[in-house]
Design a protein around this motif. Structure first.
Motif, PDB file in Angstrom:
ATOM      1  N   LEU A  11       1.008  -1.342  -0.056  1.00  0.00           N
ATOM      2  CA  LEU A  11      -0.010  -0.061   0.035  1.00  0.00           C
ATOM      3  C   LEU A  11       0.898   1.337   0.041  1.00  0.00           C
ATOM      4  O   LEU A  11       1.917   1.063   0.392  1.00  0.00           O
ATOM      5  N   SER A  12       0.318   2.308  -0.553  1.00  0.00           N
ATOM      6  CA  SER A  12       1.250   3.746  -0.509  1.00  0.00           C
ATOM      7  C   SER A  12       0.299   4.590   0.550  1.00  0.00           C
ATOM      8  O   SER A  12      -1.026   4.669   0.329  1.00  0.00           O
ATOM      9  N   ALA A  13       0.805   5.128   1.319  1.00  0.00           N
ATOM     10  CA  ALA A  13       0.358   6.165   2.258  1.00  0.00           C
ATOM     11  C   ALA A  13       1.061   7.461   2.545  1.00  0.00           C
ATOM     12  O   ALA A  13       2.154   7.379   2.198  1.00  0.00           O
ATOM     13  N   VAL A  19      -3.502   3.855   8.591  1.00  0.00           N
ATOM     14  CA  VAL A  19      -3.161   2.692   7.993  1.00  0.00           C
ATOM     15  C   VAL A  19      -3.695   1.327   8.641  1.00  0.00           C
ATOM     16  O   VAL A  19      -3.456   1.298   9.964  1.00  0.00           O
ATOM     17  N   THR A  20      -4.417   0.431   7.927  1.00  0.00           N
ATOM     18  CA  THR A  20      -4.780  -0.829   8.510  1.00  0.00           C
ATOM     19  C   THR A  20      -4.465  -1.716   7.611  1.00  0.00           C
ATOM     20  O   THR A  20      -4.543  -1.814   6.209  1.00  0.00           O
ATOM     21  N   ILE A  21      -3.831  -2.932   8.294  1.00  0.00           N
ATOM     22  CA  ILE A  21      -3.387  -4.183   7.546  1.00  0.00           C
ATOM     23  C   ILE A  21      -4.185  -5.303   8.162  1.00  0.00           C
ATOM     24  O   ILE A  21      -4.370  -5.338   9.348  1.00  0.00           O
ATOM     25  N   LEU A  73      -3.892  -4.947  12.194  1.00  0.00           N
ATOM     26  CA  LEU A  73      -2.816  -3.984  12.729  1.00  0.00           C
ATOM     27  C   LEU A  73      -3.251  -2.745  11.973  1.00  0.00           C
ATOM     28  O   LEU A  73      -3.448  -2.426  11.052  1.00  0.00           O
ATOM     29  N   THR A  74      -3.058  -1.576  13.100  1.00  0.00           N
ATOM     30  CA  THR A  74      -3.366  -0.430  12.629  1.00  0.00           C
ATOM     31  C   THR A  74      -2.594   0.562  13.114  1.00  0.00           C
ATOM     32  O   THR A  74      -2.135   0.477  14.223  1.00  0.00           O
ATOM     33  N   ILE A  75      -2.222   1.452  12.386  1.00  0.00           N
ATOM     34  CA  ILE A  75      -1.125   2.492  12.622  1.00  0.00           C
ATOM     35  C   ILE A  75      -2.155   4.048  12.669  1.00  0.00           C
ATOM     36  O   ILE A  75      -2.560   4.303  11.332  1.00  0.00           O
ATOM     37  N   THR A  76      -2.082   4.606  13.738  1.00  0.00           N
ATOM     38  CA  THR A  76      -3.092   5.608  13.541  1.00  0.00           C
ATOM     39  C   THR A  76      -2.602   6.920  12.863  1.00  0.00           C
ATOM     40  O   THR A  76      -3.412   7.560  12.278  1.00  0.00           O
ATOM     41  N   SER A  77      -1.366   7.269  12.906  1.00  0.00           N
ATOM     42  CA  SER A  77      -0.942   8.444  12.326  1.00  0.00           C
ATOM     43  C   SER A  77       0.389   8.040  11.643  1.00  0.00           C
ATOM     44  O   SER A  77       1.623   8.244  12.642  1.00  0.00           O
ATOM     45  N   LEU A  78       0.507   7.726  10.594  1.00  0.00           N
ATOM     46  CA  LEU A  78       1.870   7.169   9.916  1.00  0.00           C
ATOM     47  C   LEU A  78       2.974   8.030  10.001  1.00  0.00           C
ATOM     48  O   LEU A  78       2.926   9.345   9.787  1.00  0.00           O
ATOM     49  N   GLN A  79       4.021   7.684  10.671  1.00  0.00           N
ATOM     50  CA  GLN A  79       5.324   8.428  10.643  1.00  0.00           C
ATOM     51  C   GLN A  79       6.293   8.137   9.628  1.00  0.00           C
ATOM     52  O   GLN A  79       6.135   6.809   8.990  1.00  0.00           O
ATOM     53  N   PRO A  80       7.333   9.005   9.605  1.00  0.00           N
ATOM     54  CA  PRO A  80       8.382   8.562   8.167  1.00  0.00           C
ATOM     55  C   PRO A  80       9.022   7.311   8.628  1.00  0.00           C
ATOM     56  O   PRO A  80       9.277   6.415   7.487  1.00  0.00           O
ATOM     57  N   GLU A  81       9.277   6.997   9.906  1.00  0.00           N
ATOM     58  CA  GLU A  81       9.973   5.876  10.313  1.00  0.00           C
ATOM     59  C   GLU A  81       9.257   4.614  10.029  1.00  0.00           C
ATOM     60  O   GLU A  81       9.749   3.386  10.611  1.00  0.00           O
ATOM     61  N   ASP A  82       7.946   4.620  10.075  1.00  0.00           N
ATOM     62  CA  ASP A  82       6.965   3.230   9.886  1.00  0.00           C
ATOM     63  C   ASP A  82       7.177   2.747   8.602  1.00  0.00           C
ATOM     64  O   ASP A  82       6.556   1.812   8.473  1.00  0.00           O
ATOM     65  N   PHE A  83       7.737   3.442   7.627  1.00  0.00           N
ATOM     66  CA  PHE A  83       7.505   2.724   6.252  1.00  0.00           C
ATOM     67  C   PHE A  83       8.421   1.511   6.406  1.00  0.00           C
ATOM     68  O   PHE A  83       9.528   1.617   6.469  1.00  0.00           O
ATOM     69  N   ALA A  84       8.194   0.380   5.945  1.00  0.00           N
ATOM     70  CA  ALA A  84       8.579  -0.864   6.301  1.00  0.00           C
ATOM     71  C   ALA A  84       7.567  -1.851   5.578  1.00  0.00           C
ATOM     72  O   ALA A  84       6.292  -1.499   5.065  1.00  0.00           O
ATOM     73  N   THR A  85       7.980  -3.159   5.994  1.00  0.00           N
ATOM     74  CA  THR A  85       7.065  -4.218   5.731  1.00  0.00           C
ATOM     75  C   THR A  85       6.616  -4.905   6.957  1.00  0.00           C
ATOM     76  O   THR A  85       7.415  -4.959   7.913  1.00  0.00           O
ATOM     77  N   GLY A 101       3.367 -10.719   4.208  1.00  0.00           N
ATOM     78  CA  GLY A 101       3.939  -9.265   4.453  1.00  0.00           C
ATOM     79  C   GLY A 101       3.128  -8.347   3.754  1.00  0.00           C
ATOM     80  O   GLY A 101       2.439  -8.666   2.708  1.00  0.00           O
ATOM     81  N   THR A 102       3.238  -7.172   4.220  1.00  0.00           N
ATOM     82  CA  THR A 102       2.499  -6.174   3.728  1.00  0.00           C
ATOM     83  C   THR A 102       3.460  -4.922   3.571  1.00  0.00           C
ATOM     84  O   THR A 102       4.066  -4.568   4.591  1.00  0.00           O
ATOM     85  N   LYS A 103       3.850  -4.555   2.608  1.00  0.00           N
ATOM     86  CA  LYS A 103       4.761  -3.224   2.180  1.00  0.00           C
ATOM     87  C   LYS A 103       4.042  -2.052   2.341  1.00  0.00           C
ATOM     88  O   LYS A 103       3.117  -1.794   1.342  1.00  0.00           O
ATOM     89  N   VAL A 104       4.418  -1.214   3.325  1.00  0.00           N
ATOM     90  CA  VAL A 104       3.849   0.246   3.323  1.00  0.00           C
ATOM     91  C   VAL A 104       5.001   1.125   2.735  1.00  0.00           C
ATOM     92  O   VAL A 104       5.952   1.369   3.311  1.00  0.00           O
ATOM     93  N   GLU A 105       4.403   1.660   1.673  1.00  0.00           N
ATOM     94  CA  GLU A 105       5.420   2.797   0.996  1.00  0.00           C
ATOM     95  C   GLU A 105       4.834   3.921   0.986  1.00  0.00           C
ATOM     96  O   GLU A 105       3.675   4.245   1.475  1.00  0.00           O
ATOM     97  N   ILE A 106       5.692   5.201   0.728  1.00  0.00           N
ATOM     98  CA  ILE A 106       5.602   6.373   0.865  1.00  0.00           C
ATOM     99  C   ILE A 106       4.706   6.880  -0.488  1.00  0.00           C
ATOM    100  O   ILE A 106       5.148   6.454  -1.526  1.00  0.00           O
ATOM    101  N   LYS A 107       3.450   7.436  -0.253  1.00  0.00           N
ATOM    102  CA  LYS A 107       2.972   7.978  -1.421  1.00  0.00           C
ATOM    103  C   LYS A 107       3.465   9.364  -2.044  1.00  0.00           C
ATOM    104  O   LYS A 107       3.838  10.120  -1.194  1.00  0.00           O
TER     105      LYS A 107
END
Lengths: 107, 119
Positions: A11-13, A19-21, A73-85, A101-107
């Motif tokens: 996902l891109s965010a 974010v919800t996985i 899994l929920t991340i309530t306010s995505l931070q720069p350091e959260d971009f990961a799998t 795995g779920t890869k969270v990428e920067i939009k």
């Protein structure tokens, strides 16, 4: 073996997004479900254990819920350091198995 | 702070035996299970097996005929041997501590070591 299926696979965010996985087990695993974060070239890091318990030192923006076969899994306010799998893992029965795995990428 | 460190050859020939050690520091091995997990390049995570500090083992059936995990608590080490390797065994191998709190989870990990199977 219990199969673990995560969605989406990627996902891109944006920073600040919620974010919800999701993770689905092929049979009930009760609450025996853990979540890990893995950054490139690093070992996985435990975030959540037993479905909803925050590992010591993990920011409170991470939370987990669910039981049986469906987990989130929920991340309530995505931070720069959260971009990961992110990976889910069941500990209900051996062999312990991980989701794909779920890869969270920067939009 | 518990730390784990893998060590061993980074290159193994096909049909030979992959051997890795994991050294545990900053904490005792007693009362915990110690695990090996691998991750092929660009892929997901797979549990190989684990050993209790007392020496009892449990292996993933996918590896059962090829794997041996042993422990030496006097050296604070546990080891992995995987025989008859093929290119499909090329992966980053992690050692990890398996803890129990409401269920088993891996709370401490080594940094991982890449093992390539190639002639």
């Amino acid at each position: 073996d219990i199969q673990m299926t995560q969605s989406p696979s990627s996902l891109s965010a944006s920073v600040g997004d919620r974010v919800t996985i999701t993770c689905r087990a092929s049979q009930s695993v009760s609450y025996f479900l853990n979540w890990y974060q893995q950054k490139p070239g690093k070992a996985p890091k435990l975030l959540i254990y037993a479905a909803s318990n925050l590992q010591s030192g993990v920011p409170s923006r991470f939370s987990g819920s669910g039981s049986g076969t469906d987990f989130t899994l929920t991340i309530t306010s995505l931070q720069p350091e959260d971009f990961a799998t992110f990976y889910c893992q069941q500990s209900y029965s051996s062999p312990l198995t991980f989701g794909g795995g779920t890869k969270v990428e920067i939009k | 702070q518990v730390q784990l460190q893998e060590s061993g050859p980074g290159l193994v020939k096909p049909s030979e035996t992959l051997s890795l050690n994991c050294t545990v520091s900053g904490g005792a091995m007693s009362s915990y299970y110690w695990s090996w997990i691998r991750q092929p390049p660009g892929k997901g995570l797979e549990c190989i097996g684990y050993i209790y500090y007392s020496g009892s083992t449990n292996y993933n059936p996918s590896f059962k005929s090829r794997v041996t995990i042993s422990v030496d608590t006097s050296k604070n080490q546990f080891s992995l041997k995987l025989n008859s390797v093929t290119a499909a065994d090329t992966a980053v191998y992690y050692c990890a501590r398996r803890s129990y709190s409401g269920g088993y989870h891996f709370d401490y990990w080594g940094q991982g070591t890449l093992v390539t199977v190639s002639s």
